[in-house]
Design a protein around this motif. Structure first.
Motif: not given
Length: 468
Positions: A120-127, A348-356
Motif C-alpha cells: 500500500x506504498x502509494x494508496x493515498x489516505x487522509x493524514x 480503499x473505497x472508504x479511504x477514498x470517500x473520506x479523502x473526497x
C-alpha cells in the motif's frame, strides 16, 4: 523447572571443570559422572522436592540430589560457591536465551508489516494531526512509522542481549574470599577461575565487581527495551483501533467470529466477511497487555533501588514473578501483532470517500495558483475561494451534508479558466508528496539490513494463529 535445575547442574560442572584445570584435586570420574547426569528426570525432581521440604533451601536440595547420581562428585559440587553462583548466573543465561527467542519473532513481525507497507506504498489516505484531518499521506507510509519504532525495539533488544555479562565466580559477598582460600592465596588462579567459568558458559565477559548478586539494575536494563516495545505495540494497535472506527483498516476477523453478544451487525455471516463494524478485539487485547508490560520495568527499578549494601532477599520473590511475566507478555504480544499484520484488511473505497470529503479544502491553494497562472489576481481569488469554503463548511457542519466546495467552484464563472484542470488539481496522488518513495528507500536502506540476520527464521516462520 527442569531447565532451571539442569542449568544449575551445567554451572556446577563448569565450576568443577575450571577448578580441576587450575589444580584442585577433582577426579576425572567426578567430572564424567556430572556430565552424564545434567538432565533431571521425574524421579530426580521428586528427590529434590523431598530434600527441599527437609532442608528449606532449594540450592542445597539440588546439590544433594545431584550428588546422588554423581557420587564421585558429591564432595566437590558447589565447591567454594554461594547460592547466587547458580541462581544468578542461571538467571543471566535465561535472560540471554529469552531475548534470543524474542528477536526472531520481532523480526518476523517487522517483515510482515513491511510487506503490508510495500503493498500500500502509494494508496493515498487522509493524514491526521491531533486526530483532525491534515495533509494526505499513504497507507504504506503510515505503516513505516510503526515499522521504524519496531526497528528501534529490535536494536534495543539486540543491545540488551549483547550487553549482558556473567556474574561469574565471586563468592558470598563478591570478594572471592572462599576461592582465594581454595587456591592458597593465589590471586592469579582466582581470576583465571572467574574467566574460565565465564568462557565455558559462553559469555563475553563477567561483571568485574558484584555483591552477593549481580546488580538488579541489570534486570531493569533488560526490561527497559521490553517496556519500550510495549509502548510501540500500544501505539500501533491504538492506531488500528482508531482506523477501525473510521472503517478504513481492520484487524483479521474469522468468518464465524462473534463480535458482540448483543449487536448482531458486528458479526459476519457464513458467506460474508464484511460487516458494518467489528470490535478490534486483538488490538484491544494487545493494548491491555502492553500496558502491563510497560509497568513491569518500574517494578525492576524499585527492586534495584532497595538492594541494601551487598544484597537483601526481598528481591527474590518479586523477580520470580516480574521477569517471567515480562518475557511471556512480550512473547504473546509478538504473536498477536504477527497475527494482525498477516491479515489486516484495507478498504480503499472508504479511504477514498473520506479523502473526497476533505480534499477540496486542501486543494484551495492549488486552485489559487492555477488561477494566477491564467492571469488572475491572487488576493481576489483567495477571497472568493475563502467565501466558498466557508459556505461548503457550513453545509458539512451545520446541515450534515457533503462537501460541495468543488461544485461551487464549478458553478462560479470566476473559476471558469481552471474548470478543465480541476480533476487534475484534485488527484489525491499529487497530495502525498514523497510518501511512496519514502517507503521504498526506508525498506531498502533500513529494514532489509536490519532483518538480514533473521532471514532464515522469517522464511520458516509459521502463520500466527490466535484463539479469539
Amino acid at each position: 523447572m527442569p531447565m532451571r535445575f539442569g542449568t544449575w547442574r551445567k554451572l556446577w560442572l563448569a565450576l568443577a571443570q575450571a577448578e580441576k584445570e587450575l589444580g584442585l584435586p577433582i577426579t576425572d570420574e567426578a567430572i564424567e559422572q556430572m556430565k552424564a547426569h545434567l538432565e533431571l528426570d521425574e524421579q530426580q525432581m521428586e528427590v529434590a522436592a523431598e530434600e527441599e521440604k527437609k532442608r528449606r533451601h532449594d540450592v542445597m536440595a539440588h546439590v544433594h540430589t545431584f550428588g546422588t547420581v554423581a557420587p564421585a562428585a558429591a564432595g566437590i559440587i558447589h565447591l567454594g560457591a554461594t547460592s547466587c553462583y547458580v541462581t544468578d548466573n542461571a538467571d543471566l543465561i535465561f535472560l540471554r536465551e529469552g531475548l534470543g527467542l524474542l528477536l526472531p519473532k520481532l523480526a518476523t513481525v517487522i517483515a510482515r508489516l513491511t510487506a503490508f507497507a510495500e503493498q500500500y506504498r502509494a494508496l493515498p489516505t487522509l493524514g491526521f494531526t491531533h486526530f483532525q484531518p491534515a495533509q494526505l499521506t499513504t497507507v504504506g507510509k503510515r505503516a513505516t512509522l510503526w515499522i521504524q519504532e519496531l526497528l528501534w525495539d529490535l536494536r534495543n533488544i539486540e543491545r540488551a542481549r549483547s550487553d549482558l555479562g556473567f556474574r561469574g565466580v565471586k563468592g558470598t559477598t563478591g570478594t572471592q574470599g572462599s576461592f582465594l582460600a581454595l587456591f592458597n592465596g593465589d590471586h592469579t588462579k582466582v581470576e583465571a577461575l572467574d574467566a574460565r567459568v565465564t568462557q565455558l558458559l559462553g559469555f563475553p565477559y563477567a561483571y568485574p565487581v558484584t555483591g552477593q548478586t549481580y546488580s538488579r539494575k541489570i534486570d531493569a536494563d533488560v526490561l527497559g527495551p521490553l517496556a519500550s516495545f510495549g509502548a510501540t505495540v500500544h501505539k500501533i494497535c491504538t492506531d488500528i483501533r482508531l482506523l477501525a472506527n473510521l472503517k478504513e483498516i481492520e484487524e483479521p476477523f474469522e468468518k464465524d467470529q462473534i463480535g458482540s453478544s448483543a449487536m448482531a451487525y458486528k458479526t459476519p455471516t457464513l458467506n460474508l466477511t464484511l460487516t458494518s463494524q467489528r470490535n478490534p478485539m486483538r488490538c484491544e487485547r494487545a493494548c491491555s497487555l502492553a500496558r502491563h508490560l510497560m509497568i513491569l520495568q518500574q517494578n525492576s527499578l524499585m527492586t534495584s533501588s532497595v538492594q541494601w549494601l551487598e544484597r537483601t532477599l526481598d528481591d527474590s520473590a518479586n523477580r520470580r514473578v516480574t521477569l517471567p511475566e515480562a518475557f511471556l507478555t512480550a512473547d504473546i504480544l509478538l504473536t498477536i501483532l504477527q497475527n494482525i499484520s498477516e491479515g489486516m484488511v484495507v478498504y480503499p473505497k472508504v479511504i477514498a470517500r473520506r479523502i473526497s470529503q476533505e480534499l477540496p479544502f486542501m486543494a484551495t491553494e492549488n486552485i489559487i495558483m492555477a488561477i494566477v497562472k491564467h492571469g488572475g489576481d491572487r488576493q481576489e481569488c483567495h477571497e472568493k475561494i475563502r467565501v466558498l469554503s466557508h459556505q461548503a463548511g457550513a453545509v458539512v457542519k451545520e446541515e450534515g451534508g457533503e462537501n460541495d466546495l468543488i461544485e461551487r467552484v464549478r458553478s462560479d464563472p470566476y473559476f471558469e479558466p481552471v474548470w478543465a484542470e480541476l480533476d487534475t488539481l484534485l488527484d489525491p496522488t499529487t497530495f502525498v508528496g514523497r510518501a511512496p518513495e519514502q517507503v521504498d528507500s526506508f525498506v531498502q536502506e533500513w529494514v532489509r539490513p536490519a532483518l538480514k540476520p533473521y532471514e532464515e527464521g522469517i522464511k520458516n516462520a509459521k502463520q500466527a494463529t490466535l484463539n479469539v
